[in-house]
Design a protein around this motif. Structure first.
Motif, PDB file in Angstrom:
ATOM      1  N   GLY A 147       0.823  -1.203   0.000  1.00  9.68           N
ATOM      2  CA  GLY A 147       0.000   0.000   0.000  1.00  9.68           C
ATOM      3  C   GLY A 147       0.858   1.253   0.000  1.00  9.68           C
ATOM      4  N   TYR A 148       0.864   1.994  -1.098  1.00 11.46           N
ATOM      5  CA  TYR A 148       1.691   3.195  -1.179  1.00 11.46           C
ATOM      6  C   TYR A 148       1.002   4.347  -0.468  1.00 11.46           C
ATOM      7  CZ  TYR A 148       4.534   7.048  -2.628  1.00 11.46           C
ATOM      8  OH  TYR A 148       5.342   8.153  -2.586  1.00 11.46           O
ATOM      9  N   VAL A 149       1.760   5.041   0.404  1.00 13.99           N
ATOM     10  CA  VAL A 149       1.217   6.171   1.152  1.00 13.99           C
ATOM     11  C   VAL A 149       2.192   7.346   1.096  1.00 13.99           C
ATOM     12  CG1 VAL A 149      -0.179   4.782   2.740  1.00 13.99           C
ATOM     13  CG2 VAL A 149       2.205   5.311   3.327  1.00 13.99           C
ATOM     14  N   ALA A 150       1.637   8.537   1.164  1.00 14.28           N
ATOM     15  CA  ALA A 150       2.400   9.783   1.266  1.00 14.28           C
ATOM     16  C   ALA A 150       1.417  10.864   1.674  1.00 14.28           C
ATOM     17  CB  ALA A 150       3.072  10.135  -0.068  1.00 14.28           C
ATOM     18  N   SER A 151       1.943  11.994   2.100  1.00 19.83           N
ATOM     19  CA  SER A 151       1.063  13.104   2.471  1.00 19.83           C
ATOM     20  C   SER A 151       0.361  13.646   1.230  1.00 19.83           C
ATOM     21  CB  SER A 151       1.875  14.217   3.123  1.00 19.83           C
ATOM     22  OG  SER A 151       2.735  14.820   2.169  1.00 19.83           O
ATOM     23  N   ASP A 152      -0.722  14.354   1.446  1.00 17.00           N
ATOM     24  CA  ASP A 152      -1.443  14.950   0.325  1.00 17.00           C
ATOM     25  C   ASP A 152      -0.537  15.900  -0.464  1.00 17.00           C
ATOM     26  OD1 ASP A 152      -3.796  13.597   0.799  1.00 17.00           O
ATOM     27  OD2 ASP A 152      -4.684  15.207   1.991  1.00 17.00           O
ATOM     28  N   ASP A 153       0.260  16.676   0.252  1.00 14.88           N
ATOM     29  CA  ASP A 153       1.159  17.601  -0.439  1.00 14.88           C
ATOM     30  C   ASP A 153       2.172  16.847  -1.290  1.00 14.88           C
ATOM     31  OD1 ASP A 153      -0.096  19.776   0.649  1.00 14.88           O
ATOM     32  OD2 ASP A 153       1.408  20.131   2.218  1.00 14.88           O
ATOM     33  N   GLU A 154       2.690  15.745  -0.736  1.00 13.87           N
ATOM     34  CA  GLU A 154       3.666  14.950  -1.494  1.00 13.87           C
ATOM     35  C   GLU A 154       3.011  14.303  -2.696  1.00 13.87           C
ATOM     36  OE1 GLU A 154       7.612  13.250  -1.997  1.00 13.87           O
ATOM     37  OE2 GLU A 154       6.777  15.003  -1.005  1.00 13.87           O
ATOM     38  N   LEU A 155       1.810  13.802  -2.525  1.00 10.38           N
ATOM     39  CA  LEU A 155       1.093  13.191  -3.646  1.00 10.38           C
ATOM     40  C   LEU A 155       0.827  14.219  -4.742  1.00 10.38           C
ATOM     41  CD1 LEU A 155      -1.425  11.030  -1.595  1.00 10.38           C
ATOM     42  CD2 LEU A 155       0.410  10.141  -3.044  1.00 10.38           C
ATOM     43  N   ASP A 156       0.444  15.416  -4.341  1.00 11.17           N
ATOM     44  CA  ASP A 156       0.220  16.476  -5.333  1.00 11.17           C
ATOM     45  C   ASP A 156       1.511  16.797  -6.082  1.00 11.17           C
ATOM     46  OD1 ASP A 156      -2.439  16.683  -4.615  1.00 11.17           O
ATOM     47  OD2 ASP A 156      -2.144  18.415  -3.296  1.00 11.17           O
ATOM     48  N   ARG A 157       2.628  16.806  -5.358  1.00  9.64           N
ATOM     49  CA  ARG A 157       3.916  17.079  -6.008  1.00  9.64           C
ATOM     50  C   ARG A 157       4.258  15.983  -7.004  1.00  9.64           C
ATOM     51  NH1 ARG A 157       9.248  15.781  -5.831  1.00  9.64           N
ATOM     52  NH2 ARG A 157       8.949  14.194  -4.215  1.00  9.64           N
ATOM     53  N   LEU A 158       4.079  14.734  -6.602  1.00 12.69           N
ATOM     54  CA  LEU A 158       4.373  13.612  -7.497  1.00 12.69           C
ATOM     55  C   LEU A 158       3.542  13.692  -8.766  1.00 12.69           C
ATOM     56  CD1 LEU A 158       4.532  10.692  -4.895  1.00 12.69           C
ATOM     57  CD2 LEU A 158       6.462  11.772  -6.051  1.00 12.69           C
ATOM     58  N   GLU A 159       2.260  13.996  -8.597  1.00  9.01           N
ATOM     59  CA  GLU A 159       1.377  14.118  -9.762  1.00  9.01           C
ATOM     60  C   GLU A 159       1.796  15.296 -10.628  1.00  9.01           C
ATOM     61  OE1 GLU A 159      -0.976  11.981 -10.438  1.00  9.01           O
ATOM     62  OE2 GLU A 159      -1.944  11.242  -8.625  1.00  9.01           O
ATOM     63  N   GLY A 160       2.063  16.434  -9.982  1.00  9.71           N
ATOM     64  CA  GLY A 160       2.387  17.642 -10.736  1.00  9.71           C
ATOM     65  C   GLY A 160       3.691  17.562 -11.491  1.00  9.71           C
ATOM     66  N   GLU A 161       4.662  16.811 -10.934  1.00  7.68           N
ATOM     67  CA  GLU A 161       5.966  16.696 -11.572  1.00  7.68           C
ATOM     68  C   GLU A 161       6.073  15.463 -12.476  1.00  7.68           C
ATOM     69  OE1 GLU A 161       9.099  16.976  -8.691  1.00  7.68           O
ATOM     70  OE2 GLU A 161       8.265  18.797  -7.786  1.00  7.68           O
ATOM     71  N   GLY A 162       4.983  14.734 -12.626  1.00  5.85           N
ATOM     72  CA  GLY A 162       4.986  13.572 -13.511  1.00  5.85           C
ATOM     73  C   GLY A 162       5.833  12.423 -13.013  1.00  5.85           C
ATOM     74  N   LEU A 163       5.918  12.255 -11.692  1.00 11.63           N
ATOM     75  CA  LEU A 163       6.776  11.227 -11.118  1.00 11.63           C
ATOM     76  C   LEU A 163       6.056   9.907 -10.847  1.00 11.63           C
ATOM     77  CD1 LEU A 163       8.905  13.403  -8.672  1.00 11.63           C
ATOM     78  CD2 LEU A 163       9.333  12.836 -11.066  1.00 11.63           C
ATOM     79  N   VAL A 164       4.753   9.871 -11.101  1.00 12.21           N
ATOM     80  CA  VAL A 164       4.042   8.592 -11.047  1.00 12.21           C
ATOM     81  C   VAL A 164       4.358   7.840 -12.331  1.00 12.21           C
ATOM     82  CG1 VAL A 164       1.805   7.448 -10.929  1.00 12.21           C
ATOM     83  CG2 VAL A 164       2.206   9.540  -9.605  1.00 12.21           C
ATOM     84  N   ALA A 165       5.020   6.707 -12.196  1.00 10.06           N
ATOM     85  CA  ALA A 165       5.449   5.949 -13.373  1.00 10.06           C
ATOM     86  C   ALA A 165       4.396   4.949 -13.826  1.00 10.06           C
ATOM     87  CB  ALA A 165       6.766   5.224 -13.082  1.00 10.06           C
ATOM     88  N   PHE A 166       3.689   4.348 -12.859  1.00  9.65           N
ATOM     89  CA  PHE A 166       2.679   3.333 -13.162  1.00  9.65           C
ATOM     90  C   PHE A 166       1.505   3.505 -12.211  1.00  9.65           C
ATOM     91  CE2 PHE A 166       6.760   1.554 -14.317  1.00  9.65           C
ATOM     92  CZ  PHE A 166       6.538   1.092 -15.603  1.00  9.65           C
ATOM     93  N   ARG A 167       0.313   3.213 -12.742  1.00  9.46           N
ATOM     94  CA  ARG A 167      -0.890   3.324 -11.929  1.00  9.46           C
ATOM     95  C   ARG A 167      -1.721   2.058 -12.107  1.00  9.46           C
ATOM     96  NH1 ARG A 167      -2.243   8.465 -10.174  1.00  9.46           N
ATOM     97  NH2 ARG A 167      -1.291   9.366 -12.029  1.00  9.46           N
ATOM     98  N   TYR A 168      -2.291   1.571 -10.999  1.00 10.41           N
ATOM     99  CA  TYR A 168      -3.189   0.428 -11.076  1.00 10.41           C
ATOM    100  C   TYR A 168      -4.460   0.818 -11.818  1.00 10.41           C
ATOM    101  CZ  TYR A 168      -0.305  -1.473  -7.289  1.00 10.41           C
ATOM    102  OH  TYR A 168       0.742  -1.924  -6.528  1.00 10.41           O
ATOM    103  N   ILE A 169      -4.941  -0.049 -12.666  1.00  6.25           N
ATOM    104  CA  ILE A 169      -6.230   0.167 -13.318  1.00  6.25           C
ATOM    105  C   ILE A 169      -7.064  -1.098 -13.174  1.00  6.25           C
ATOM    106  CG2 ILE A 169      -5.488   1.960 -14.928  1.00  6.25           C
ATOM    107  CD1 ILE A 169      -5.192  -0.145 -17.077  1.00  6.25           C
ATOM    108  N   GLY A 170      -8.371  -0.928 -13.206  1.00  7.36           N
ATOM    109  CA  GLY A 170      -9.282  -2.049 -13.025  1.00  7.36           C
ATOM    110  C   GLY A 170      -9.519  -2.334 -11.561  1.00  7.36           C
TER     111      GLY A 170
END
Length: 235
Positions: A147-170
């Motif tokens: 289970g990946y966890v981080a603060s909301d601010d960190e998650l926003d940064r990851l999303e904003g900087e394009g650092l999410v490499a893979f996302r679960y779907i389905g």
């Protein structure tokens, strides 16, 4: 040139041999490395494999992150060497602060194994360049602390900087926030993910029915991407 990719074995590693086989199938030379060594043996890239390093005592990956070789892994990563952490290896990367956030017990408190659909969110890394943006792939998943966890601010940064490499779907199999299955560092040379690409590099291995894990080669592009990154950097 012959690309040499090191795979570090820790006490409790289970998928180090599989990772070396994947490297060989992709066309590089696999090099076995030992957790207690400070010698990277001149490799061009590194893989931290899956398993239960040090029995997952304390926290998954926490003890392995302090292993002698991790000092050298950190130094190599800082210099731009491609580093891939798979499952337990992903846990090591976050515990070593090479990637942000943390990985905790699955939301349903059970070990899970399944063929997992992923969407490739970033193809500008050393380990994802052979994928297409938004490509959907299927990779075997097996973990208890995914289970990946981080603060909301960190998650926003990851999303904003394009650092999410893979996302679960389905299905989100483990309760990871924002369906995050894998991350990259800003330089794109360090990537970690929970699913196991080394188990999806050869057709004909494993069940292929609708009720069980299918055979597939979607994982091969991880390793071919790294080979291309090393060759391109040397050109």
């Amino acid at each position: 040139m012959t690309v040499r990719i090191g795979v570090v074995t820790f006490p409790g590693s289970l998928d180090d041999v599989d990772a070396r086989r994947a490297v060989r199938i992709a066309g590089a030379e696999p090099v076995a490395l030992w957790h207690a060594s400070h010698d990277l043996d001149g490799v061009d890239a590194l893989i931290l494999p899956g398993g239960f390093s040090y029995g997952d005592y304390l926290r998954a990956g926490a003890i392995a992150a302090l292993a002698p070789i991790m000092r050298d892994v950190k130094d190599a990563a800082a210099k731009g060497m491609p580093v891939l952490g798979i499952c337990n290896g992903f846990q090591m990367l976050v515990e070593a602060h090479l990637l942000p956030g943390g990985l905790i017990r699955n939301a349903h408190q059970q070990f899970i194994r399944r063929d997992q659909r992923l969407r490739v969110e970033n193809t500008s890394t050393a380990w994802t360049s052979d994928f297409a943006d938004g490509q959907e792939i299927v990779i075997p998943l097996k973990n208890a602390d995914g289970g990946y966890v981080a603060s909301d601010d960190e998650l926003d940064r990851l999303e904003g900087e394009g650092l999410v490499a893979f996302r679960y779907i389905g299905v989100n199999p483990n309760g990871s926030l924002r369906d995050i299955a894998g991350l990259t560092n800003p330089a794109g040379n360090v990537v970690g993910l929970m699913p196991h690409p080394e188990h999806a590099v050869e057709p004909g291995f494993g069940p292929s029915t609708a009720a069980a894990m299918r055979s597939g080669v979607d994982g091969l592009s991880f390793f071919s991407s790294a080979i291309a990154a090393v060759v391109g950097a040397a050109a």
